[in-house]
Write an enzyme that holds these catalytic residues in place. Structure first.
Site, PDB file in Angstrom:
ATOM      1  N   LYS A   1      -0.638  -9.546   2.739  1.00 37.63           N
ATOM      2  CA  LYS A   1      -0.128  -9.163   3.930  1.00 37.63           C
ATOM      3  C   LYS A   1      -1.040  -8.097   4.728  1.00 37.63           C
ATOM      4  CE  LYS A   1       3.130  -5.896   4.108  1.00 37.63           C
ATOM      5  NZ  LYS A   1       2.764  -4.919   4.864  1.00 37.63           N
TER       6      LYS A   1
ATOM      7  N   ASP B   1       0.740  -1.286  -0.314  1.00 36.09           N
ATOM      8  CA  ASP B   1      -0.165   0.018  -0.029  1.00 36.09           C
ATOM      9  C   ASP B   1       0.909   1.251   0.079  1.00 36.09           C
ATOM     10  OD1 ASP B   1       0.793  -0.100   2.743  1.00 36.09           O
ATOM     11  OD2 ASP B   1      -1.178  -0.300   3.505  1.00 36.09           O
TER      12      ASP B   1
ATOM     13  N   GLU C   1       9.477  -4.224  10.587  1.00 35.18           N
ATOM     14  CA  GLU C   1       9.971  -2.614   9.844  1.00 35.18           C
ATOM     15  C   GLU C   1      10.417  -1.764  11.058  1.00 35.18           C
ATOM     16  OE1 GLU C   1       8.203   0.958   7.180  1.00 35.18           O
ATOM     17  OE2 GLU C   1       6.981  -0.980   7.423  1.00 35.18           O
TER      18      GLU C   1
END
Length: 272
Positions: free
Chosen positions: A118, A49, A187
């Site tokens: 995901k 995204d 992340e």
């Protein structure tokens, strides 16, 4: 049947089996032509995204719609024939309930042909991950800095610097693994935490701003190619395509204006 058609595409189970083995290599892709270039070299492509920020100039990923993800997912699937393609579930399309998440994931799988989805979130999303996996949806998790939660975490900040936060992220990763995710993106977390997560969960970790100890790495393609005007600290620019594009455009403009393009080789001649 062509050799290309005979090639077996990498699956979510293949990625899961790479835990502790040869590092997994991944990049983002949003177009058929970039997917075609990258496909032979990587293990999976993520239709992230992040396309909202990279392609549309949005400040965050929050405005990205399901229709945008499906459109670009289809494009990437047209260009990729070898690697696993994973598509992000966008903000607002899955958080409401496991049933809502399944409806969204089923639509993504059906309409794009991708091999996995995901979603972001840790322990709070474990029930949803389990619900999806039990119904045949391969799920990749995402912990640490979760961009869809940017408004609640206070911006794009490194995660896990304090002991309490680190333990929470570790618990998130374990919850997602135990729920059945085949891999977990980690992340923007401090290196020792990313290393510890990798050691303590049984599925592959895919780092982005995390640790070389992760089972794999992913970057946004435009960041690593030098196309983005700004990139986070964790990005290494492996190319500088922005300068190359600028130089090519300047050369084109010059040749058009001095009438050296189109040249004789670039125009059609009548038949003799």
């Amino acid at each position: 049947m062509s050799a290309q058609n005979q090639t077996r595409r990498i699956t979510a189970n293949d990625i899961r089996a790479r835990k502790g083995g040869e590092p997994i290599v991944a990049l983002t892709s949003y177009h058929a032509h970039t997917a075609r270039i990258i496909d032979p070299f990587v293990d999976f492509l993520l239709v992230g995204d992040s396309l909202g920020m990279v392609m549309h100039g949005l400040e965050t990923t929050l405005p990205v719609t399901l229709e945008m993800m499906i459109l670009q997912g289809r494009a990437v699937m047209r260009g990729a024939s070898h690697c696993l393609v994973v598509v992000d579930l966008p903000f607002g399309s899955y958080e409401e309930s496991p049933v809502k998440a399944f409806q969204t994931a089923a639509r993504v799988l059906k309409e794009t042909g991708c091999g996995a989805v995901k979603l972001e979130g840790g322990a709070r999303m474990a029930e949803t991950v389990r619900f999806l996996v039990d119904r045949g949806v391969p799920v990749m998790g995402h912990v640490g800095l979760t961009p869809q939660a940017v408004n609640t975490i206070g911006g794009f900040k490194v995660q896990g610097r304090d002991p309490g936060g680190a333990e929470s992220i570790l618990a998130d990763a374990k919850a997602i693994e135990e729920a059945g995710a085949f891999a977990v993106v980690v992340e923007a977390v401090v290196e020792p935490l990313a290393r510890r997560i990798t050691e303590e969960i049984a599925v592959p970790t895919v780092g982005i701003g995390a640790s070389p100890a992760c089972d794999g790495q992913i970057l946004v393609l435009e960041d690593m190619l030098g196309l983005s005007p700004w990139a986070p600290k964790f990005v290494k620019r492996f190319g500088n395509l922005a300068e190359q594009i600028e130089g090519s455009v300047k050369a084109y403009v010059t040749e058009v204006r001095d009438r050296t393009f189109p040249a004789d080789d670039n125009v059609y001649k009548p038949k003799k």
